[in-house]
Structure formats: structure tokens, C-alpha cells
Design an enzyme around this catalytic site. Structure first.
Site, PDB file in Angstrom:
ATOM      1  N   CYS A 149      18.787   1.865  -4.923  1.00  0.00           N
ATOM      2  CA  CYS A 149      19.268   3.233  -4.687  1.00  0.00           C
ATOM      3  C   CYS A 149      20.734   3.234  -4.256  1.00  0.00           C
ATOM      4  O   CYS A 149      21.566   3.920  -4.876  1.00  0.00           O
ATOM      5  CB  CYS A 149      18.378   3.929  -3.660  1.00  0.00           C
TER       6      CYS A 149
HETATM    7  N1  LIG Z   1      11.780   4.382  -1.458  1.00  0.00           N
HETATM    8  C1  LIG Z   1      12.923   4.427  -2.132  1.00  0.00           C
HETATM    9  O1  LIG Z   1      13.760   5.330  -1.922  1.00  0.00           O
HETATM   10  C2  LIG Z   1      13.247   3.388  -3.159  1.00  0.00           C
HETATM   11  C3  LIG Z   1      14.404   3.550  -3.938  1.00  0.00           C
HETATM   12  C4  LIG Z   1      14.711   2.580  -4.904  1.00  0.00           C
HETATM   13  C5  LIG Z   1      13.879   1.493  -5.087  1.00  0.00           C
HETATM   14  N2  LIG Z   1      12.768   1.353  -4.311  1.00  0.00           N
HETATM   15  C6  LIG Z   1      11.930   0.181  -4.532  1.00  0.00           C
HETATM   16  O2  LIG Z   1      10.737   0.626  -5.179  1.00  0.00           O
HETATM   17  C7  LIG Z   1       9.632  -0.191  -4.776  1.00  0.00           C
HETATM   18  C8  LIG Z   1       8.548   0.715  -4.206  1.00  0.00           C
HETATM   19  O3  LIG Z   1       9.094   1.405  -3.092  1.00  0.00           O
HETATM   20  P1  LIG Z   1       8.284   2.494  -2.286  1.00  0.00           P
HETATM   21  O4  LIG Z   1       9.262   3.118  -1.368  1.00  0.00           O
HETATM   22  O5  LIG Z   1       7.506   3.345  -3.225  1.00  0.00           O
HETATM   23  O6  LIG Z   1       7.280   1.555  -1.455  1.00  0.00           O
HETATM   24  P2  LIG Z   1       5.924   1.953  -0.712  1.00  0.00           P
HETATM   25  O7  LIG Z   1       5.936   3.410  -0.406  1.00  0.00           O
HETATM   26  O8  LIG Z   1       5.768   0.991   0.404  1.00  0.00           O
HETATM   27  O9  LIG Z   1       4.808   1.671  -1.814  1.00  0.00           O
HETATM   28  C9  LIG Z   1       4.542   0.381  -2.294  1.00  0.00           C
HETATM   29  C10 LIG Z   1       3.359   0.454  -3.275  1.00  0.00           C
HETATM   30  O10 LIG Z   1       3.101  -0.844  -3.767  1.00  0.00           O
HETATM   31  C11 LIG Z   1       1.707  -1.166  -3.613  1.00  0.00           C
HETATM   32  N3  LIG Z   1       1.670  -2.599  -3.303  1.00  0.00           N
HETATM   33  C12 LIG Z   1       2.148  -3.220  -2.185  1.00  0.00           C
HETATM   34  N4  LIG Z   1       2.000  -4.558  -2.297  1.00  0.00           N
HETATM   35  C13 LIG Z   1       1.433  -4.778  -3.506  1.00  0.00           C
HETATM   36  C14 LIG Z   1       1.018  -5.954  -4.189  1.00  0.00           C
HETATM   37  N5  LIG Z   1       1.197  -7.184  -3.655  1.00  0.00           N
HETATM   38  N6  LIG Z   1       0.449  -5.829  -5.405  1.00  0.00           N
HETATM   39  C15 LIG Z   1       0.261  -4.597  -5.966  1.00  0.00           C
HETATM   40  N7  LIG Z   1       0.624  -3.448  -5.357  1.00  0.00           N
HETATM   41  C16 LIG Z   1       1.212  -3.540  -4.143  1.00  0.00           C
HETATM   42  C17 LIG Z   1       1.227  -0.265  -2.487  1.00  0.00           C
HETATM   43  O11 LIG Z   1      -0.102   0.127  -2.761  1.00  0.00           O
HETATM   44  P3  LIG Z   1      -1.429  -0.381  -2.089  1.00  0.00           P
HETATM   45  O12 LIG Z   1      -1.051  -0.946  -0.731  1.00  0.00           O
HETATM   46  O13 LIG Z   1      -2.257   0.847  -2.032  1.00  0.00           O
HETATM   47  O14 LIG Z   1      -1.897  -1.396  -3.064  1.00  0.00           O
HETATM   48  C18 LIG Z   1       2.093   0.967  -2.665  1.00  0.00           C
HETATM   49  O15 LIG Z   1       1.505   1.871  -3.594  1.00  0.00           O
HETATM   50  C19 LIG Z   1      10.181  -1.171  -3.738  1.00  0.00           C
HETATM   51  O16 LIG Z   1      10.472  -2.391  -4.350  1.00  0.00           O
HETATM   52  C20 LIG Z   1      11.467  -0.504  -3.266  1.00  0.00           C
HETATM   53  O17 LIG Z   1      12.435  -1.422  -2.800  1.00  0.00           O
HETATM   54  C21 LIG Z   1      12.425   2.282  -3.362  1.00  0.00           C
END
Ligand SMILES: NC(=O)c1ccc[n+]([C@@H]2O[C@H](COP(=O)([O-])OP(=O)(O)OC[C@H]3O[C@@H](n4cnc5c(N)ncnc54)[C@H](OP(=O)(O)O)[C@@H]3O)[C@@H](O)[C@H]2O)c1
Length: 349
Positions: A149
Site C-alpha cells: 500500500c
Molecule cells: N490491510 C491492508 O490495508 C493491506 C494493504 C495492502 C496489502 N495487504 C496485504 O494483504 C494481505 C492480507 O491482509 P489483510 O489486511 O486482509 O490481513 P488479515 O485481515 O489479517 O487477513 C488475513 C487472512 O488470511 C487468512 N490466513 C492467515 N494465515 C493463513 C494461512 N497460513 N493460510 C491460509 N490462510 C491464512 C486469514 O483467514 P483465517 O485465519 O480465517 O484462515 C484471513 O482471512 C497481507 O499480506 C497484507 O500485508 C494488506
């Protein structure tokens, strides 16, 4: 119609992908995974989706994912690279919202993410998914690494300067002072992210080093075609007590050439045909709420001193900073109009 899988459907970027894709006319979301909520209806967890989908979360099953045309990984880093090879071999396209396919430099990846890359061959053929700068390569990519981001705000904030025919800025002078809303840290529970730790508070983090620093440096090298000149870049992220939104204030020293150039016109011409980048009139103040929920990134320029430039760059971290940009990439990869499903206007006030 194409069929889509989302791995990590319970997280913030996962549900944002779902919000966007449920309105996309050329997409059916087939699979939405969760390790913890398999069998639960999505609308039970996210009431905003009641009446819009009957989908249930399911376990991560590669055989199901292989039946999709494209799979988004909205998961922590290290997950997509475990499955990408098998999916690619089955003809499935992959878009990773994490960092597994962002850095081409393996040494840097291992240093900053503490993991050995599991499919360096797939990484090599993957494409960095910033559509405004990499559109043609994304169109034919099998695997796309969706940018971080903060790096999105910085690259789009600096690209017109770095791609000019003459040197307009001194690369070693770049300072990025960036702020993000708390959803940038994801939905998982942690002490530092609870309400009482963040409401009515403002702090810097990752000052000694942040994972987006090497990504920004590598990307600016690619944009400018110059190596070794961005290592001095300073990047300090901050956490602000709001849910969505990101503002990067970028300070640069201008060369004599830059000081004598019409930089406002340079930006306006550079982004004239970009649907998601809005160059505001000089001396405007882009606000995060002007892009809340939309895929737009707004830029404004200030020249407070003859040889200094300030670039302000705002976006919604969950949309242009993550899920919206991922859908933009998907549109390119499937030859859809790039803006399909992404025409929402920011939610203001
Ligand atoms: N938040 C932002 O603004 C943003 C912006 C750019 C990029 N990102 C990137 O996008 C990715 C997701 O971010 P987020 O903010 O959506 O994170 P989040 O809210 O913590 O969600 C992570 C998701 O991944 C699943 N998960 C966790 N560990 C896993 C594993 N080992 N295998 C399969 N599923 C798994 C979790 O589901 P369960 O626990 O239910 O399985 C959950 O649905 C990250 O890499 C982050 O750095 C985020």
C-alpha cells in the site's frame, strides 16, 4: 464470465475483494477460504453482505482452487508461494496481495520476510502489479504480485519526475513521511491494534526499518532505470486513529532543471489518461476521505521553496492500496475494461 477464488476471505482485504467482485459483471466468486470459519455463511460474519451472496467459507483445497480461472491470495506473506506453482501448472492465474511476488531480489525477500522463497522460478516470471506503470506486462502475466500500500502512493507520487527525459530531482534527497489507518494492519487481533491503544493516539512505527523500504527502492529503480541511487531514501510510516486511508507526504530536492520546470503540467499530462489517478490543482490538499471506498489515488504538488517539491498522495489502503488494485490487475489479465467493477465514488463525509 470467469470464476474466482479468494484465499483468506475473513480478512480485511479478502472481504474488500468480495465487496468489489460481487458487483463485477464478468465474475463469479466460487471459492472463499478460511482455516477457522469453514462452513459458515459469509453474511453471518459480514452483515454488509447479507442479501448479496450465499457463499460459505471453505477450507483451502487446491483441487477446488484449480477449477477457478484466477485465485487471489489475501493472506499473510508466505502462503501464496506454497500454492502458486501447482495453480500455474493447472493454468490458473494468481494475484497475491502479500509480498511473495513483489521483490525480485531474493536476498532482500529473505532478509525482510525471514523466509526462503519456495518458488523462485515462478517469482522470476511474475509481474509487479502496478497497472499505471506496468500495464502491458500485466496483460500477459500468469502471476501478479500486487504492490504494497505505501509503495503504491510513493511510486505513483514520483513516477512523472523519474521518467522525465532530464534529471528533475536529486534521488538521494527523497523523504517519505507516510500515515495509514489501522485497517492497514489487518483484522487479526493483537494488543497494539485494540481501540484503547489506537484511538486518540498518533505514532510512528518501523522507523528503524520497514518491509516496504526495499520494495520502494526496487520499484523506483525499475521506474527510473537507475540503480544504487535510491538507497538513501528515508521512509517513516505512522499509524493514525482512523479505519481506512493513507497519506504519503513526499519531500524531494529539485535539480536546477526541475526548479525551472512546470511540474504541475508534467503531472497533469503524465496522468491525463489514467482513470484512477487524479492530479489536483496546485496547492490543493488531498484528503483520505475523498477516496474512502474508491480505487482512486489523488495527488497534489507544492513548491514551498524554489528547489523543493512536496508531493501529497492519498488512497484508500484497502482499495487502490490492495483489493481495488488487485481487481484492476485481474481486469487487465482477462482483457476486461480496466475499470470494470471499480467505478465507485469515495464516501464523503
Ligand atoms: N490491510 C491492508 O490495508 C493491506 C494493504 C495492502 C496489502 N495487504 C496485504 O494483504 C494481505 C492480507 O491482509 P489483510 O489486511 O486482509 O490481513 P488479515 O485481515 O489479517 O487477513 C488475513 C487472512 O488470511 C487468512 N490466513 C492467515 N494465515 C493463513 C494461512 N497460513 N493460510 C491460509 N490462510 C491464512 C486469514 O483467514 P483465517 O485465519 O480465517 O484462515 C484471513 O482471512 C497481507 O499480506 C497484507 O500485508 C494488506
Amino acid at each position: 464470465m470467469i470464476s474466482v477464488g479468494i484465499v483468506g476471505g475473513t480478512g480485511y482485504t479478502g472481504v474488500e475483494l468480495l465487496r468489489l467482485l460481487l458487483r463485477h459483471p464478468q465474475v463469479t466468486v466460487r471459492v472463499l477460504t478460511s482455516r477457522t470459519e469453514a462452513g459458515k455463511r459469509v453474511s453471518e460474519m459480514f452483515p454488509s453482505l447479507r442479501g448479496h451472496t450465499d457463499l460459505e467459507f471453505s477450507d483451502l483445497n487446491e483441487d477446488l482452487l484449480k477449477q477457478c480461472d484466477v485465485v487471489f491470495f489475501a493472506t499473510p506473506h508466505g502462503v501464496a508461494m506454497k500454492h502458486a506453482k501447482v495453480l500455474v501448472e493447472s493454468g490458473v492465474k494468481v494475484i497475491d496481495l502479500a509480498a511473495d511476488f513483489r521483490l525480485q531480489n531474493l536476498e532482500q525477500f529473505e532478509k525482510w520476510y525471514g523466509l526462503q522463497h519456495e518458488c523462485p522460478d515462478v517469482l522470476k516470471s511474475s509481474v509487479y502489479g502496478l497497472p499505471e506503470l506496468n500495464r502491458e506486462k500485466i496483460k500477459t502475466a500468469q502471476v501478479v504480485g500486487n504492490p504494497g500500500c505505501y509503495p503504491t502512493t510513493v511510486q505513483l507520487g514520483l513516477a512523472p519526475l523519474l521518467q522525465a527525459d532530464v534529471a528533475l530531482i536529486k534521488p538521494s534527497s527523497i523523504i517519505v513521511d507516510a500515515k495509514s489507518g489501522v485497517s492497514g494492519a489487518g483484522r487479526k487481533a493483537s494488543l497494539g491494534m485494540i481501540y484503547t491503544e489506537n484511538a486518540d493516539n498518533f505514532k510512528a512505527y518501523g522507523v528503524a526499518g520497514h518491509r516496504h523500504h526495499p520494495e520502494i527502492v526496487e520499484a523506483l529503480e525499475n521506474i527510473s532505470g537507475q540503480t544504487g541511487v535510491f538507497d538513501q531514501l528515508l521512509f517513516v510510516p505512522h499509524l493514525v486513529p482512523m479505519i481506512r486511508g493513507m497519506l504519503s507526504t513526499i519531500y524531494v530536492d529539485l535539480t536546477d532543471e526541475g526548479a525551472n520546470s512546470d511540474l504541475q503540467s508534467l503531472y497533469e499530462v503524465y496522468y491525463a489518461h489514467e482513470r484512477f489517478v487524479d492530479v489536483m490543482p496546485a496547492n490543493s490538499s488531498p484528503e483520505t476521505r475523498s477516496v474512502r471506498g474508491s480505487n482512486e489515488l489523488r495527488i497534489a504538488l507544492y513548491k514551498p521553496q524554489p528547489n523543493k517539491l512536496i508531493i501529497l498522495s492519498v488512497q484508500d489502503n484497502l482499495v487502490k492500496g490492495a483489493a481495488g488494485q488487485a481487481v484492476q490487475n485481474m481486469n487487465l489479465m482477462f482483457n476486461f475494461d480496466e475499470a470494470t467493477g471499480l467505478d465507485g465514488i469515495g464516501l464523503l463525509p
